[in-house]
Enzyme design. Structure first.
Site, PDB file in Angstrom:
ATOM      1  N   ARG A 238      -2.374 -14.610   4.254  1.00 51.66           N
ATOM      2  CA  ARG A 238      -3.030 -13.889   5.366  1.00 51.66           C
ATOM      3  C   ARG A 238      -2.246 -14.129   6.666  1.00 51.66           C
ATOM      4  NH1 ARG A 238      -7.406 -10.224   4.258  1.00 51.66           N
ATOM      5  NH2 ARG A 238      -7.616 -10.366   6.504  1.00 51.66           N
TER       6      ARG A 238
ATOM      7  N   GLU B  71      -9.626  -9.836  -7.832  1.00 48.42           N
ATOM      8  CA  GLU B  71      -8.701  -8.735  -7.568  1.00 48.42           C
ATOM      9  C   GLU B  71      -7.493  -8.777  -8.512  1.00 48.42           C
ATOM     10  OE1 GLU B  71      -9.962  -8.507  -2.836  1.00 48.42           O
ATOM     11  OE2 GLU B  71      -7.946  -9.202  -3.367  1.00 48.42           O
TER      12      GLU B  71
ATOM     13  N   LYS C 185       0.829  -1.209   0.000  1.00 50.30           N
ATOM     14  CA  LYS C 185       0.000   0.000   0.000  1.00 50.30           C
ATOM     15  C   LYS C 185       0.868   1.266   0.000  1.00 50.30           C
ATOM     16  CE  LYS C 185      -3.900  -2.343   2.280  1.00 50.30           C
ATOM     17  NZ  LYS C 185      -4.848  -2.257   3.438  1.00 50.30           N
TER      18      LYS C 185
ATOM     19  N   PHE D  93     -15.068   4.114   7.819  1.00 48.19           N
ATOM     20  CA  PHE D  93     -13.690   4.408   7.397  1.00 48.19           C
ATOM     21  C   PHE D  93     -13.531   4.463   5.879  1.00 48.19           C
ATOM     22  CE2 PHE D  93     -13.879  -0.242   8.134  1.00 48.19           C
ATOM     23  CZ  PHE D  93     -13.458  -0.722   6.891  1.00 48.19           C
TER      24      PHE D  93
ATOM     25  N   HIS E 125      -2.066  -5.483   1.522  1.00 49.29           N
ATOM     26  CA  HIS E 125      -3.358  -6.150   1.311  1.00 49.29           C
ATOM     27  C   HIS E 125      -3.125  -7.622   1.015  1.00 49.29           C
ATOM     28  CE1 HIS E 125      -7.394  -6.976  -0.312  1.00 49.29           C
ATOM     29  NE2 HIS E 125      -6.783  -7.626  -1.291  1.00 49.29           N
TER      30      HIS E 125
ATOM     31  N   THR F 175      -5.389  -7.380  10.639  1.00 42.79           N
ATOM     32  CA  THR F 175      -5.653  -6.065  10.038  1.00 42.79           C
ATOM     33  C   THR F 175      -5.059  -4.940  10.888  1.00 42.79           C
ATOM     34  OG1 THR F 175      -7.722  -6.970   9.176  1.00 42.79           O
ATOM     35  CG2 THR F 175      -7.489  -4.572   9.163  1.00 42.79           C
TER      36      THR F 175
ATOM     37  N   ARG G  92       2.618  -6.980   8.770  1.00 42.45           N
ATOM     38  CA  ARG G  92       1.942  -5.829   9.395  1.00 42.45           C
ATOM     39  C   ARG G  92       2.565  -5.486  10.753  1.00 42.45           C
ATOM     40  NH1 ARG G  92      -4.165  -7.377   7.362  1.00 42.45           N
ATOM     41  NH2 ARG G  92      -4.252  -5.948   5.579  1.00 42.45           N
TER      42      ARG G  92
ATOM     43  N   ASN H 191      -1.968   0.022   6.982  1.00 37.85           N
ATOM     44  CA  ASN H 191      -1.439  -1.268   7.431  1.00 37.85           C
ATOM     45  C   ASN H 191      -0.586  -1.986   6.386  1.00 37.85           C
ATOM     46  OD1 ASN H 191      -3.503  -1.996   5.786  1.00 37.85           O
ATOM     47  ND2 ASN H 191      -4.690  -3.096   7.319  1.00 37.85           N
TER      48      ASN H 191
HETATM   49  N1  UDP Z   1      -9.574  -0.416   7.548  1.00 33.69           N
HETATM   50  C1  UDP Z   1      -9.630   0.761   8.261  1.00 33.69           C
HETATM   51  N2  UDP Z   1     -10.282   0.756   9.471  1.00 33.69           N
HETATM   52  C2  UDP Z   1     -10.884  -0.356   9.975  1.00 33.69           C
HETATM   53  C3  UDP Z   1     -10.832  -1.545   9.226  1.00 33.69           C
HETATM   54  C4  UDP Z   1     -10.175  -1.541   8.019  1.00 33.69           C
HETATM   55  O1  UDP Z   1      -9.109   1.791   7.838  1.00 33.69           O
HETATM   56  O2  UDP Z   1     -11.468  -0.292  11.071  1.00 33.69           O
HETATM   57  C5  UDP Z   1      -8.878  -0.444   6.252  1.00 33.69           C
HETATM   58  C6  UDP Z   1      -7.518  -1.144   6.323  1.00 33.69           C
HETATM   59  O3  UDP Z   1      -6.616  -0.503   5.426  1.00 33.69           O
HETATM   60  C7  UDP Z   1      -7.873  -2.543   5.860  1.00 33.69           C
HETATM   61  C8  UDP Z   1      -8.902  -2.241   4.770  1.00 33.69           C
HETATM   62  O4  UDP Z   1      -9.661  -1.152   5.292  1.00 33.69           O
HETATM   63  O5  UDP Z   1      -6.750  -3.260   5.387  1.00 33.69           O
HETATM   64  C9  UDP Z   1      -9.832  -3.377   4.429  1.00 33.69           C
HETATM   65  O6  UDP Z   1     -10.440  -3.853   5.635  1.00 33.69           O
HETATM   66  P1  UDP Z   1     -10.586  -5.405   5.920  1.00 33.69           P
HETATM   67  O7  UDP Z   1     -11.474  -5.544   7.106  1.00 33.69           O
HETATM   68  O8  UDP Z   1     -10.983  -6.113   4.657  1.00 33.69           O
HETATM   69  O9  UDP Z   1      -9.114  -5.840   6.369  1.00 33.69           O
HETATM   70  P2  UDP Z   1      -8.006  -6.730   5.649  1.00 33.69           P
HETATM   71  O10 UDP Z   1      -8.712  -7.781   4.840  1.00 33.69           O
HETATM   72  O11 UDP Z   1      -7.195  -5.769   4.796  1.00 33.69           O
HETATM   73  O12 UDP Z   1      -7.184  -7.315   6.755  1.00 33.69           O
HETATM   74 MG    MG Z   2     -10.256  -7.676   3.518  1.00 31.47          MG
END
Ligand code: UDP
Ligand code: MG
Length: 139
Positions: free
Chosen positions: A87, A128, A11, A59, A117, A93, A104, A114
């Site tokens: 993952r 994707e 990112k 968000f 992705h 996350t 992360r 974070n």
């Molecule tokens: N995100 C955020 N605030 C939150 C949760 C997610 O800004 O409370 C952002 C963060 O960059 C995250 C992305 O939104 O990676 C997508 O969220 P997701 O829950 O899908 O998390 P991921 O799959 O990336 O772990």
């Molecule tokens: Mg996600």
């Protein structure tokens, strides 16, 4: 259908901080083969589509702003059990909850910024990957 492929983005924060090389090294050292990779930048429309599943979340505007503010490294990766293993490699996350040694934990600043992705399913990995790459860019 399991394809043993996942999709990732390093990112804008990871690119800005100069962590691209270290993160790619960690990914390949963990057994992932690079199928496709490029430096690119998403438009607001791109980010809104990519993250459409989150469009009602509070968000969302911040997420679109963040993901479009600079270049990202997009990549398709291949390994047995790619989605789940990637993952695990990236961690939770929220970096505060991420396991020691995860990408992360090492490189993310916050739950929003974070660093990386990782697709959450084989179906989303295919969607994707196809969002960012043409067939002739995949090896
Ligand atoms: N995100 C955020 N605030 C939150 C949760 C997610 O800004 O409370 C952002 C963060 O960059 C995250 C992305 O939104 O990676 C997508 O969220 P997701 O829950 O899908 O998390 P991921 O799959 O990336 O772990
Ligand atoms: Mg996600």
């Amino acid at each position: 259908m399991a394809t043993n492929r996942t999709f990732t983005m390093l990112k804008p924060d990871a690119v800005e901080k100069g962590h691209v090389g270290a993160i790619i090294e960690k990914i390949t050292a963990s057994g992932f083969r690079i199928v496709a990779m490029k430096l690119t930048q998403m438009t607001a429309a791109d980010a809104q589509e990519f993250y459409a599943i989150h469009k009602e979340r509070p968000f969302f505007p911040e997420l679109v702003e963040y993901m479009t503010r600079g270049p990202i490294v997009a990549a398709i990766l291949e390994k047995d059990n790619a989605v789940e293993d990637f993952r695990t490699l990236i961690g939770a996350t929220n970096p505060a909850d991420a396991a020691e040694g995860t990408i992360r934990k090492l490189y993310a600043a916050s739950i929003g910024e974070n660093a990386v992705h990782g697709s959450d399913s084989d179906d989303n990995a295919a969607i994707e990957g196809a969002f960012h790459f043409a067939g002739r860019e995949m090896f």
